[in-house]
Design an enzyme around this catalytic site. Sequence first.
Site, PDB file in Angstrom:
ATOM      1  N   ASP A  59      36.745 -80.675 126.490  1.00 43.72           N
ATOM      2  CA  ASP A  59      37.453 -80.471 125.222  1.00 43.72           C
ATOM      3  C   ASP A  59      38.288 -81.685 124.828  1.00 43.72           C
ATOM      4  OD1 ASP A  59      36.448 -77.934 125.435  1.00 43.72           O
ATOM      5  OD2 ASP A  59      38.376 -76.909 125.256  1.00 43.72           O
ATOM      6  N   ASP A  60      38.605 -81.736 123.538  1.00 43.96           N
ATOM      7  CA  ASP A  60      39.638 -82.616 122.952  1.00 43.96           C
ATOM      8  C   ASP A  60      39.217 -84.063 122.726  1.00 43.96           C
ATOM      9  OD1 ASP A  60      41.174 -80.371 122.996  1.00 43.96           O
ATOM     10  OD2 ASP A  60      42.497 -81.018 124.612  1.00 43.96           O
ATOM     11  N   HIS A 110      35.490 -78.111 117.989  1.00 40.95           N
ATOM     12  CA  HIS A 110      36.819 -77.725 118.492  1.00 40.95           C
ATOM     13  C   HIS A 110      37.865 -77.776 117.376  1.00 40.95           C
ATOM     14  CE1 HIS A 110      39.397 -76.664 121.751  1.00 40.95           C
ATOM     15  NE2 HIS A 110      40.004 -77.826 121.888  1.00 40.95           N
ATOM     16  N   HIS A 114      43.270 -79.500 116.216  1.00 39.51           N
ATOM     17  CA  HIS A 114      43.784 -78.753 117.372  1.00 39.51           C
ATOM     18  C   HIS A 114      44.978 -77.874 116.985  1.00 39.51           C
ATOM     19  CE1 HIS A 114      44.539 -77.824 121.610  1.00 39.51           C
ATOM     20  NE2 HIS A 114      43.351 -78.357 121.849  1.00 39.51           N
ATOM     21  N   HIS A 200      38.545 -81.540 130.350  1.00 44.15           N
ATOM     22  CA  HIS A 200      38.969 -82.257 129.146  1.00 44.15           C
ATOM     23  C   HIS A 200      38.641 -83.747 129.245  1.00 44.15           C
ATOM     24  CE1 HIS A 200      41.347 -78.559 129.039  1.00 44.15           C
ATOM     25  NE2 HIS A 200      41.468 -78.751 127.727  1.00 44.15           N
TER      26      HIS A 200
END
Length: 241
Positions: A59-60, A110, A114, A200
């Site tokens: 993620d991210d 995603h 965020h 991540h």
Amino acid sequence: MRIYFLSRRKLILLLMFLITIGGLLTINLLTQTIPSLVRTPGTYYMAKTQEKVVALTFDDGPDPVDTPDILNILKEKDVRATFFVLGKAAESNPALLKRLVKEGHEIGNHGFTHDYQQRKLVAEMNQTDQVVFNSTGNHTYFYRPPGGLVSKTQMEATKRNGHVVALWSVDSKDWRNPGVKQIIDNVMKNVFPGAIILMHDGGYQRTQTVKSLEPILNALKASGYRFVTLSELRTLDSDLK
């Protein structure tokens, strides 16, 4: 049996103390569970299969420093993963998006900024999808809400938008930066056939994630596991056949 009577002042002080303790426990609980809210009904967080397969997810990202290091390790180990990209980061790193696809990885959505509250859920999802499409010619299919936080209304909106909400069943907890050994243990002690593993490649410095990745891959392979993308995992899910 003794019966104790408290004065009004002492009773008020006791209640204030209990409220304070309760508040601290609630804050601590939230701190410990974000982003580990998994197994939400209606989401995809694991596959029902006896085959020793797992889906590794990140993620991210993409991040210009840590994502290439992670991709180098995955390439060396011949492992494909799913990367849930942030639109804002993806927009700044189109070459990494192209590399992800070229090396056989899957790109998930995603959101764009965020935002844990997902106040512009569909707009951000579509914005990120467009960024991915502009660089790769591919649309996103899986959506992972920031922190794994998703309401029934948000799940319905995601589904109407043509995406599947994908969470996870094994949290490496690398987002805490707990140390390389702990990240490895968090994966290896909780893995099972059909698991979706959360890691991540962006958001903060991911040095510990990079250092833990190769030992995790080696240990899982030694235990008989192979790695698939989320789309591949769904084809092995007996509940979806």
